[in-house]
Design an enzyme around this catalytic site. Sequence first.
Site, PDB file in Angstrom:
ATOM      1  N   ASP A  78      17.444  20.581  40.239  1.00  0.00           N
ATOM      2  CA  ASP A  78      16.768  20.145  39.013  1.00  0.00           C
ATOM      3  C   ASP A  78      15.243  20.204  39.083  1.00  0.00           C
ATOM      4  OD1 ASP A  78      19.035  19.809  37.558  1.00  0.00           O
ATOM      5  OD2 ASP A  78      19.117  17.632  37.738  1.00  0.00           O
ATOM      6  N   GLY A 113       8.504  17.471  36.311  1.00  0.00           N
ATOM      7  CA  GLY A 113       7.380  17.151  35.420  1.00  0.00           C
ATOM      8  C   GLY A 113       7.663  17.651  34.011  1.00  0.00           C
ATOM      9  N   LEU A 114       8.178  18.879  33.923  1.00  0.00           N
ATOM     10  CA  LEU A 114       8.499  19.440  32.601  1.00  0.00           C
ATOM     11  C   LEU A 114       9.594  18.632  31.923  1.00  0.00           C
ATOM     12  CD1 LEU A 114       8.581  23.308  33.264  1.00  0.00           C
ATOM     13  CD2 LEU A 114       6.794  21.987  32.119  1.00  0.00           C
ATOM     14  N   TYR A 138      21.467  14.370  31.979  1.00  0.00           N
ATOM     15  CA  TYR A 138      21.226  13.193  32.825  1.00  0.00           C
ATOM     16  C   TYR A 138      19.812  12.644  32.695  1.00  0.00           C
ATOM     17  CZ  TYR A 138      25.352  12.338  35.636  1.00  0.00           C
ATOM     18  OH  TYR A 138      26.586  11.952  36.053  1.00  0.00           O
ATOM     19  N   PHE A 189       3.892   9.943  55.862  1.00  0.00           N
ATOM     20  CA  PHE A 189       3.307   8.697  56.361  1.00  0.00           C
ATOM     21  C   PHE A 189       2.021   9.002  57.129  1.00  0.00           C
ATOM     22  CE2 PHE A 189       7.728   7.171  56.185  1.00  0.00           C
ATOM     23  CZ  PHE A 189       7.539   5.887  55.710  1.00  0.00           C
TER      24      PHE A 189
HETATM   25 CU   LIG Z   1      26.581  11.821  38.233  1.00  0.00          CU
END
Ligand SMILES: [Cu+2]
Length: 675
Positions: A326, A333-334, A413, A478
Amino acid sequence: MAFSTTMKLVLFSALTLLSFQSVFSVTPLHFQHPLDPLTKEEFLTVQTLVHNKYPTSKNTVSFHYIGLDDPEKDAILKWETLKPSVITIPRKAFIIAIINGQNHEILIDLRLKRIVYDNVYKGNGFPTLTVDEQAIAIELPKKYPPFIASVQKRGLNLSEVVCSSFTMGWFGEKENRRTVRVDCFMKESTVNIYVRPITGITMVADLSLMKIVEYHDRDVEAVPTAENTDYRVSKQSPPFGPKQHSLASYQPQGPGFQINGHSVSWANWKFHIGFDVRAGIVISLASIYDLEKHKSRRVLYKGYISELFVPYQDPTEEFYFKTFFDSGEFGFGLSTVSLIPNRDCPPHAQFIDTYIHSADGTPSLLKNAICVFEQYGNIMWRHTETGIPNEFVEESRTEVNLIVRTVVTVGNYDNVLDWEFKASGSIKPAIALSGILEIKGTNIKHKDEIKEDLHGKLVSANSIGIYHDHFYMYYLDFDIDGVQNSFEKTSLKTVKITDGSSKRKSYWTTETQIAKTESDAKITLGLAPGELAIVNPNKKTIVGNDVGYRLIPAIPAHPLLTEDDYPQIRGAFTNYNVWVTPYNRTEKWAGGLYVDHSRGEDTLAVWTKKNRDIVNKDIVMWHVVGIHHVPAQEDFPIMPLLSTSFELRPTNFFERNPVLKTLSPRDVAWPGCSK
Ligand SMILES: [Cu+2]
Ligand SMILES: *[C@@H]1O[C@H](CO)[C@@H](O)[C@H](O)[C@H]1NC(C)=O
Ligand SMILES: *[C@@H]1O[C@H](CO)[C@@H](O)[C@H](O)[C@H]1NC(C)=O
């Protein structure tokens, strides 16, 4: 995981309108921080310079990525101590554009307004898809006669069909073509399109040719009913409930945090919030003030979600390719959406706007992209002492945390992504999922009719919620009290007593190892007890412990695909729950820079084959937060938040409890209240 017109086109036109309004809004003046996201003017500079070199009258140009080119870390760290009067950091933009069919990597110096380099990438894989090309691709079916015939054959109304584009992955093909699958849904009587798929059709669109290049119509399965699928409040009927009572928040002294441009200071924390069209939110330069040492101490140089891998588990023609990345394919950002005040964030939240860009390079304002707010209601520490005769002691401190939130909606989602900061030194990144399941239509209406593996669960009549995973890969650079750090693995071990020296037969103790190379730092978390920490071996507490931060991981989820399966080769960064690598400015994207149709040649799993030294070096931790999703009926028609989180917690970083002397906030007298 999908792109649809109903959501994105509306969003994009709304954004265009908002960018006009921004002319009239007043943004507070602040010095540009070298990690600030690109401004509207900077996006326009990029657009102009590239268009000057490649006039659109003679060339086809589409911008797939425009973002801040990471300044050198050394320079940023010097800048932080000396500030802008002494050091100026070059400001550059990195661009991936497809120009006349070739992938160009372009670096632009934004101050000198010139192109530094312009190289053509000839390897496998493609950049993040643009919103604009997907918007065109999903309109292709409605003008494609074989698809129109398929719709008629099913007795469906073409005017009620909406389509969505899905990245196709790579399954050993030799050719390298920019293609997407296009699946269609019915919007008739519901806005919940993902639960009403038109099943049985395979459609592939070539994004370069912008036409459908493959089409099959196999079997006809029922389109699930629209009944009880709409989630809009206007479509619900009584009885309503359960009831929520109003709760107001009131901060008479104002919020406890300050936002200056993109820099935030709150309680003992200071950090910077960046934003990138691919990564979404980026937290940088997080440091915490140590009350005893009278100074700010660096904890995290940079943290963001490097990739999100979502493989579906249905191997049939309909679904096998649904193995999405994704972030790399669609852009976090898009895909960031505007937050809804008082719903997505509480009334006392403050919002930050940002810019994203379209395929032609035009910036558009994304209003309310990020919200920042304080969260109350928990206990920071407490004790009731009942063991001292004739004396009663009770002490309790209120916990107030700071939350930085975005929502990334990739098609069906919604990912609610939080960075929570605690005054006690912890940073808690949290993920919560909502939105709509990806549904496969079936003629089956009841569990008793199931004869073979459905590759999912029947969540409603004619609706299979397909099994899948969500693997979020966090990049955590870190810098514990400086850049030179090491990775420590502590295991808790049972020791047996056989010599009769104690009445006990066993006890447990700890055994600590420093990971020497990248191989030592590939961690599969399980039930074996242990602790993982990043320490600074050059800085010790007064009693001699290395200062550090430990990872309290999310519930570990391991990939269930075989390592030689194509999606798993591309998503090989999920093979371990934790990885540690030496810092390298270009190793940013765990699934590679070019993820669409990638072949797994540029993943974290490949980089770490060099097995580099990681002792007392500038190192980066990578943590995979995974969710195996077996859909249930409650996830339908829209899913209540499903959440998980992990914690980065100081371990011997402070000399003692750093919030011992924190005073709880004063009780508030409500305005207009008589008592
Ligand atoms: Cu799911
Ligand atoms: C098809 O859908 C359109 C748009 O909603 C509607 O106007 C039309 O009446 C429908 N046609 C049929 C045959 O139902
Ligand atoms: C940084 O990473 C890239 C990609 O893995 C690699 O080609 C390069 O050699 C690395 N640089 C250093 C200094 O290790």
